[in-house]
Design a protein around this motif. Structure first.
Motif, short mmCIF file in Angstrom:
data_model
loop_
_atom_site.label_atom_id
_atom_site.label_comp_id
_atom_site.label_asym_id
_atom_site.label_seq_id
_atom_site.Cartn_x
_atom_site.Cartn_y
_atom_site.Cartn_z
N UNK A 220 -69.31 5.06 67.81
CA UNK A 220 -69.94 4.57 66.58
C UNK A 220 -71.24 5.31 66.26
N UNK A 221 -72.14 5.42 67.24
CA UNK A 221 -73.44 6.04 66.97
C UNK A 221 -73.32 7.51 66.56
N UNK A 222 -72.49 8.33 67.24
CA UNK A 222 -72.34 9.72 66.76
C UNK A 222 -71.79 9.79 65.33
N UNK A 223 -70.89 8.89 64.97
CA UNK A 223 -70.36 8.88 63.60
C UNK A 223 -71.46 8.58 62.59
N UNK A 224 -72.29 7.58 62.89
CA UNK A 224 -73.39 7.24 61.98
C UNK A 224 -74.39 8.41 61.89
N UNK A 225 -74.64 9.07 63.03
CA UNK A 225 -75.55 10.21 63.02
C UNK A 225 -75.01 11.34 62.15
N UNK A 226 -73.72 11.62 62.26
CA UNK A 226 -73.12 12.66 61.41
C UNK A 226 -73.17 12.26 59.94
N UNK A 227 -72.89 10.99 59.67
CA UNK A 227 -72.94 10.50 58.29
C UNK A 227 -74.33 10.70 57.69
N UNK A 228 -75.36 10.27 58.41
CA UNK A 228 -76.72 10.37 57.90
C UNK A 228 -77.17 11.82 57.81
N UNK A 229 -76.75 12.65 58.78
CA UNK A 229 -77.12 14.06 58.73
C UNK A 229 -76.51 14.78 57.54
N UNK A 230 -75.21 14.56 57.30
CA UNK A 230 -74.57 15.17 56.15
C UNK A 230 -75.13 14.66 54.84
N UNK A 231 -75.42 13.37 54.78
CA UNK A 231 -75.99 12.78 53.56
C UNK A 231 -77.37 13.36 53.29
N UNK A 232 -78.20 13.48 54.32
CA UNK A 232 -79.54 14.03 54.14
C UNK A 232 -79.49 15.49 53.69
N UNK A 233 -78.60 16.27 54.29
CA UNK A 233 -78.47 17.68 53.90
C UNK A 233 -77.99 17.80 52.46
#
Length: 275
Positions: free
Chosen positions: A74-87
């Motif tokens: 779960x946490x890696x998925x959320x991190x990827x989601x937030x990273x892609x959204x921020x970029x």
């Protein structure tokens, strides 16, 4: 006025606040509770193996996600989601401001942008796998490829809608480009920029799951597919419920940020309506 009447007058506002809070809580919980009861009834009546009841899902949820799996998937998925959204937010706003300020550049790039925008992001997953490999970078690129468009287009329209009288006033007073960009252009375009970011957030959740379903060895999308393939139906439902909870929490956080960023805009609207 007697003492009992004074006490009643003081209690009246508190009672009104409590009543309003109770009504708001009822509005928030009534529909979810009704949907859960409907789900429960449908599962009991149909007897379908694939339609697990809410109590089974709740018990399984604690077993599956209250432990190591939450940290691994779960946490890696959320991190990827937030990273892609921020970029996507950084690229979309930067490109949108540039295109919004330059009519010639916008006319030059519009055909290419319209062509790229028409390509569904999930179709790019096989291509990005070839170019970037099966990696975190590929998943970030998938999220960015879909999230950037609502941010970019809303930013362009927001910049184009800046009041020309205010822009001319800034030039007359000798306000520099950087100051004009931060105090006038971005501030005036911020309502539409936030609207684009809100749309992009929901797209980011979808693309995060899709990228993990195609090629991954961890993450929520991968886990849900693995549960489905092994016929672990209650476990599969827990993954879907967790995705819904993550989306809900991110939406609430975004609303708080949006309310703070657009406090000036909401104040102007309230003053215009005479509130």
């Amino acid at each position: 006025m007697s003492a009992p009447e004074v006490t009643s007058a003081r209690r009246a506002p508190a009672l009104r606040l409590l009543t309003a809070a109770a009504l708001r809580l009822w509005y928030l919980l009534a529909l979810p509770a009704a949907l859960i009861l409907l789900w429960w009834w449908a599962g009991a009546v149909s007897g379908m193996y694939y339609l697990s009841s809410p109590d089974v899902i709740a018990a399984t949820f604690a077993e599956v996600w209250f432990g190591e799996r939450f940290l691994v998937d779960a946490l890696p998925s959320v991190a990827r989601l937030l990273g892609g959204f921020a970029l996507a937010a950084v690229l979309g706003v930067a490109l949108g401001v540039g295109l919004g300020l330059s009519p010639r550049l916008r006319a030059l790039t519009e055909p290419v942008l319209e062509f790229l925008r028409a390509i569904p992001p999930p179709v790019l997953v096989p291509l990005l796998m070839l170019l970037a490999g099966v990696s975190t970078g590929m998943k970030l690129l998938v999220i960015v490829s879909g999230c950037i468009w609502p941010i970019l287009l809303n930013t362009i329209e927001g910049v184009r809608a800046v009041d020309p009288v205010l822009a001319d006033t800034c030039r007359c007073y000798g306000i520099g480009r950087r100051r004009r960009l931060t105090t006038l252009i971005l501030r005036s375009a911020s309502p539409q920029i936030m609207a684009g970011l809100r749309q992009a957030l929901s797209i980011a959740i979808i693309l995060m799951v899709i990228s993990e379903m195609f090629a991954s060895s961890s993450g929520l999308g991968f886990t849900i597919v693995q549960f489905q393939r092994s016929f672990a139906i209650p476990e599969m439902w827990t993954g879907i419920v967790l995705l819904g909870l993550i989306g809900f929490l991110l939406s609430v956080l975004f609303q708080l940020v949006e309310k703070r960023v657009l406090a000036w805009y909401n104040g102007v609207r309230a003053a215009t309506r005479g509130e």
